[in-house]
Design a protein around this motif. Structure first.
Motif, PDB file in Angstrom:
ATOM      1  N   THR A 188     -16.284 -59.752-110.154  1.00  0.00           N
ATOM      2  CA  THR A 188     -17.263 -60.334-111.298  1.00  0.00           C
ATOM      3  C   THR A 188     -17.411 -61.877-110.881  1.00  0.00           C
ATOM      4  O   THR A 188     -17.012 -62.447-110.144  1.00  0.00           O
ATOM      5  CB  THR A 188     -16.282 -60.328-112.523  1.00  0.00           C
ATOM      6  N   ASN A 212     -17.299 -64.606-112.526  1.00  0.00           N
ATOM      7  CA  ASN A 212     -15.968 -65.556-112.838  1.00  0.00           C
ATOM      8  C   ASN A 212     -15.073 -65.163-111.806  1.00  0.00           C
ATOM      9  O   ASN A 212     -14.232 -66.409-111.565  1.00  0.00           O
ATOM     10  CB  ASN A 212     -15.598 -65.144-114.111  1.00  0.00           C
ATOM     11  N   GLU A 213     -14.571 -64.063-111.458  1.00  0.00           N
ATOM     12  CA  GLU A 213     -13.563 -63.937-110.313  1.00  0.00           C
ATOM     13  C   GLU A 213     -13.953 -64.702-109.041  1.00  0.00           C
ATOM     14  O   GLU A 213     -13.245 -65.319-108.606  1.00  0.00           O
ATOM     15  CB  GLU A 213     -13.315 -62.478-110.077  1.00  0.00           C
TER      16      GLU A 213
END
Length: 284
Positions: free
Chosen positions: A201, A203-204
């Motif tokens: 994702t 964010n990851e």
């Protein structure tokens, strides 16, 4: 060496899961117009002296290389190391610890495949292994293709060797910080390999790049065999955002399997800092 040059800083030999020897790779790199080459076998530097000697014979400039498997956010991520001292004992010890889990994992993969009617997969995979300590999913894939279970390697991975499929067995690799430390501690530069492959994702992915840089990582593969043109643009932007140098490597494994041949990649965007400009003193 800041001028444009044909650098290929990611490929694999029979020392890990490639099908060509270090010597044959050096010959192929030279024939394909490579100016600067690195052999980056998985979690193993046993082919480095051979690669250096072969590069010298071919008149190729050479950077030492390795591709280290790490676990980040429960995903296997690869970190390429370039320009390190391949005789450094701390690096060798770290890589040995990382390799230890491959054998038991492979045996379990064979057992899982047998449960769905594919017998002898572990023994079959061993026939394709140059270094038994480095048996991997790629070796199982070659066996399943040669034995007619699947048409090609991508089909093997889709049906059997990815998460949720009957032949997939997870393995916990090194920590990101440890891998970067092994590389930088032996005088090298750490690079995030083919970042588009991890399917994080946003964010990851931001967390990966942030933590990587905090640990001392300095580069990211922008142009690589598994990146589309759009992905190369995206990771060029990430290199700029995080102040990382850009690397370029085909991830070549085999003349019959790889999407891109050694030395046949597009150039890096001109405004990025190439990793080799930071490693000029480490070139052999």
């Amino acid at each position: 060496m800041t001028f444009p040059l044909n650098a290929d800083l990611h490929c694999h030999s029979t020392v890990s899961d490639g099908t060509l020897t270090p010597e044959a790779l050096a010959e192929r790199a030279k024939a394909n117009g490579v100016d600067l080459w690195a052999l980056t076998d998985h979690d193993e530097v046993g082919g480095q002296q051979r690669a250096m000697d072969a590069a010298r014979t071919q008149g190729l400039r050479y950077l030492t290389g390795v591709e280290i498997s790490v676990t980040f956010a429960d995903v296997t991520v690869h970190i390429v190391g370039l320009g390190f001292d391949h005789t450094d004992p701390r690096l060798a010890e770290g890589l040995a610890d990382t390799r230890d889990g491959r054998g038991p994992r492979a045996i379990e993969m064979g057992e899982q495949l047998a449960k769905v009617g594919i017998h002898g997969a572990y023994e079959g995979a061993l026939k394709y292994v140059g270094n038994p300590r480095l048996i991997s999913r790629t070796h199982f894939a070659r066996f399943l293709v040669e034995s007619g279970v699947c048409r090609d390697t991508p089909e093997v991975f889709r049906k059997y060797l990815t998460e949720g499929k009957p032949g997939y067995v997870p393995h916990r690799w090194a920590k990101l910080g440890d891998a970067v430390k092994w590389i930088t501690g032996s005088g090298g530069l750490a690079v995030i390999a083919h970042p588009a492959r991890y399917k994080f994702t946003p964010n990851e992915e931001y967390a990966l790049f942030s933590e990587f840089k905090q640990h001392g990582g300095q580069g990211v593969e922008v142009v690589t065999g598994s990146h589309s043109a759009a992905e190369a643009v995206r990771y060029a932007d990430m290199a700029r955002e995080f102040g990382l140098a850009a690397s370029r490597g085909s991830d070549f494994h085999s003349p019959d399997e790889s999407h891109v041949d050694l030395g046949k990649l597009p150039p890096l965007p001109a405004d990025l800092t190439p990793v080799w400009s930071l490693l000029a003193e480490r070139v052999h």
